[in-house]
Motif scaffolding. Structure first.
Motif, PDB file in Angstrom:
ATOM      1  N   SER A  50       1.435  -6.281  -8.529  1.00 35.80           N
ATOM      2  CA  SER A  50       1.920  -7.174  -7.471  1.00 35.80           C
ATOM      3  C   SER A  50       3.149  -7.986  -7.875  1.00 35.80           C
ATOM      4  CB  SER A  50       0.803  -8.130  -7.042  1.00 35.80           C
ATOM      5  OG  SER A  50       0.536  -9.076  -8.061  1.00 35.80           O
ATOM      6  N   GLY A  51       3.387  -8.117  -9.171  1.00 32.92           N
ATOM      7  CA  GLY A  51       4.508  -8.940  -9.627  1.00 32.92           C
ATOM      8  C   GLY A  51       4.211 -10.423  -9.560  1.00 32.92           C
ATOM      9  N   LYS A  52       2.981 -10.767  -9.271  1.00 32.66           N
ATOM     10  CA  LYS A  52       2.561 -12.160  -9.189  1.00 32.66           C
ATOM     11  C   LYS A  52       1.420 -12.397 -10.174  1.00 32.66           C
ATOM     12  CE  LYS A  52       3.275 -12.429  -4.193  1.00 32.66           C
ATOM     13  NZ  LYS A  52       2.593 -12.705  -2.933  1.00 32.66           N
ATOM     14  N   GLY A  53       1.249 -13.644 -10.556  1.00 32.88           N
ATOM     15  CA  GLY A  53       0.101 -13.999 -11.367  1.00 32.88           C
ATOM     16  C   GLY A  53      -1.179 -13.916 -10.550  1.00 32.88           C
ATOM     17  N   LEU A  54      -2.306 -13.937 -11.213  1.00 30.11           N
ATOM     18  CA  LEU A  54      -3.587 -13.769 -10.532  1.00 30.11           C
ATOM     19  C   LEU A  54      -3.853 -14.885  -9.525  1.00 30.11           C
ATOM     20  CD1 LEU A  54      -5.916 -11.752 -10.554  1.00 30.11           C
ATOM     21  CD2 LEU A  54      -7.090 -13.235 -12.159  1.00 30.11           C
ATOM     22  N   LEU A  55      -3.536 -16.124  -9.861  1.00 26.55           N
ATOM     23  CA  LEU A  55      -3.767 -17.237  -8.943  1.00 26.55           C
ATOM     24  C   LEU A  55      -2.845 -17.163  -7.736  1.00 26.55           C
ATOM     25  CD1 LEU A  55      -4.340 -20.181 -11.444  1.00 26.55           C
ATOM     26  CD2 LEU A  55      -6.040 -18.851 -10.197  1.00 26.55           C
ATOM     27  N   HIS A  56      -1.609 -16.728  -7.927  1.00 22.95           N
ATOM     28  CA  HIS A  56      -0.684 -16.541  -6.803  1.00 22.95           C
ATOM     29  C   HIS A  56      -1.155 -15.386  -5.924  1.00 22.95           C
ATOM     30  CE1 HIS A  56       2.518 -19.380  -7.720  1.00 22.95           C
ATOM     31  NE2 HIS A  56       2.365 -19.065  -9.000  1.00 22.95           N
ATOM     32  N   PHE A  57      -1.652 -14.336  -6.532  1.00 18.97           N
ATOM     33  CA  PHE A  57      -2.129 -13.175  -5.789  1.00 18.97           C
ATOM     34  C   PHE A  57      -3.288 -13.574  -4.861  1.00 18.97           C
ATOM     35  CE2 PHE A  57      -4.938  -9.436  -5.461  1.00 18.97           C
ATOM     36  CZ  PHE A  57      -4.047  -8.524  -4.893  1.00 18.97           C
ATOM     37  N   TRP A  58      -4.166 -14.438  -5.346  1.00 19.32           N
ATOM     38  CA  TRP A  58      -5.292 -14.902  -4.542  1.00 19.32           C
ATOM     39  C   TRP A  58      -4.924 -16.039  -3.596  1.00 19.32           C
ATOM     40  CZ3 TRP A  58      -9.296 -15.031  -9.048  1.00 19.32           C
ATOM     41  CH2 TRP A  58      -9.824 -13.749  -9.232  1.00 19.32           C
ATOM     42  N   GLY A  59      -3.702 -16.548  -3.679  1.00 11.92           N
ATOM     43  CA  GLY A  59      -3.251 -17.608  -2.804  1.00 11.92           C
ATOM     44  C   GLY A  59      -3.759 -18.992  -3.211  1.00 11.92           C
ATOM     45  N   LEU A  60      -4.083 -19.157  -4.472  1.00 13.87           N
ATOM     46  CA  LEU A  60      -4.604 -20.452  -4.941  1.00 13.87           C
ATOM     47  C   LEU A  60      -3.500 -21.369  -5.458  1.00 13.87           C
ATOM     48  CD1 LEU A  60      -7.815 -19.212  -6.767  1.00 13.87           C
ATOM     49  CD2 LEU A  60      -7.650 -20.241  -4.505  1.00 13.87           C
ATOM     50  N   MET A  61      -2.311 -20.829  -5.621  1.00 12.43           N
ATOM     51  CA  MET A  61      -1.178 -21.654  -6.078  1.00 12.43           C
ATOM     52  C   MET A  61       0.002 -21.401  -5.186  1.00 12.43           C
ATOM     53  SD  MET A  61      -1.351 -21.658 -10.213  1.00 12.43           S
ATOM     54  CE  MET A  61       0.054 -22.691 -10.317  1.00 12.43           C
TER      55      MET A  61
ATOM     56  N   GLY B 103     -12.603  -7.362 -16.984  1.00 10.99           N
ATOM     57  CA  GLY B 103     -11.965  -8.441 -16.230  1.00 10.99           C
ATOM     58  C   GLY B 103     -10.530  -8.674 -16.655  1.00 10.99           C
ATOM     59  N   PHE B 104     -10.281  -8.652 -17.957  1.00 13.56           N
ATOM     60  CA  PHE B 104      -8.920  -8.854 -18.444  1.00 13.56           C
ATOM     61  C   PHE B 104      -8.015  -7.713 -18.008  1.00 13.56           C
ATOM     62  CE2 PHE B 104      -5.576  -8.399 -21.634  1.00 13.56           C
ATOM     63  CZ  PHE B 104      -5.007  -9.660 -21.563  1.00 13.56           C
ATOM     64  N   ALA B 105      -8.501  -6.483 -18.127  1.00 16.08           N
ATOM     65  CA  ALA B 105      -7.709  -5.322 -17.715  1.00 16.08           C
ATOM     66  C   ALA B 105      -7.423  -5.362 -16.226  1.00 16.08           C
ATOM     67  CB  ALA B 105      -8.431  -4.031 -18.091  1.00 16.08           C
ATOM     68  N   THR B 106      -8.395  -5.753 -15.415  1.00 18.61           N
ATOM     69  CA  THR B 106      -8.199  -5.851 -13.968  1.00 18.61           C
ATOM     70  C   THR B 106      -7.147  -6.898 -13.628  1.00 18.61           C
ATOM     71  OG1 THR B 106     -10.486  -5.176 -13.605  1.00 18.61           O
ATOM     72  CG2 THR B 106      -9.363  -6.283 -11.779  1.00 18.61           C
ATOM     73  N   ALA B 107      -7.214  -8.057 -14.276  1.00 23.26           N
ATOM     74  CA  ALA B 107      -6.227  -9.108 -14.032  1.00 23.26           C
ATOM     75  C   ALA B 107      -4.830  -8.649 -14.426  1.00 23.26           C
ATOM     76  CB  ALA B 107      -6.608 -10.371 -14.801  1.00 23.26           C
ATOM     77  N   LEU B 108      -4.728  -7.924 -15.531  1.00 25.75           N
ATOM     78  CA  LEU B 108      -3.431  -7.426 -15.981  1.00 25.75           C
ATOM     79  C   LEU B 108      -2.868  -6.388 -15.010  1.00 25.75           C
ATOM     80  CD1 LEU B 108      -1.397  -7.606 -18.296  1.00 25.75           C
ATOM     81  CD2 LEU B 108      -2.630  -5.740 -19.397  1.00 25.75           C
ATOM     82  N   ILE B 109      -3.709  -5.499 -14.519  1.00 25.50           N
ATOM     83  CA  ILE B 109      -3.262  -4.478 -13.561  1.00 25.50           C
ATOM     84  C   ILE B 109      -2.804  -5.122 -12.256  1.00 25.50           C
ATOM     85  CG2 ILE B 109      -4.088  -2.587 -12.104  1.00 25.50           C
ATOM     86  CD1 ILE B 109      -5.808  -1.730 -14.557  1.00 25.50           C
ATOM     87  N   ILE B 110      -3.540  -6.121 -11.774  1.00 29.66           N
ATOM     88  CA  ILE B 110      -3.140  -6.823 -10.542  1.00 29.66           C
ATOM     89  C   ILE B 110      -1.798  -7.506 -10.743  1.00 29.66           C
ATOM     90  CG2 ILE B 110      -3.680  -8.830  -9.100  1.00 29.66           C
ATOM     91  CD1 ILE B 110      -6.621  -8.012  -9.284  1.00 29.66           C
TER      92      ILE B 110
END
Length: 50
Positions: A39-50, A28-35
């Motif tokens: 994408s150049g965005k944080g995980l919450l921005h990538f999912w559209g939550l922020m 999970g940590f590696a996946t979040a880091l790769i995303i």
């Protein structure tokens, strides 16, 4: 002393369950880091939550 299969999953606080918990956390940590790197965005921005 009996040898125990550490990859065997059993519910509760067993050595095998803790190994699987650690493995899944690392994936999970590696996946979040790769995303984040791709994408150049944080995980919450990538999912559209922020």
């Amino acid at each position: 002393m009996e040898s125990q299969d550490r990859n065997n999953f059993k519910f509760g606080f067993t050595e095998g369950a803790e190994n699987w918990n650690g493995r899944l956390a690392m994936i999970g940590f590696a996946t979040a880091l790769i995303i984040e790197l791709a994408s150049g965005k944080g995980l919450l921005h990538f999912w559209g939550l922020m």
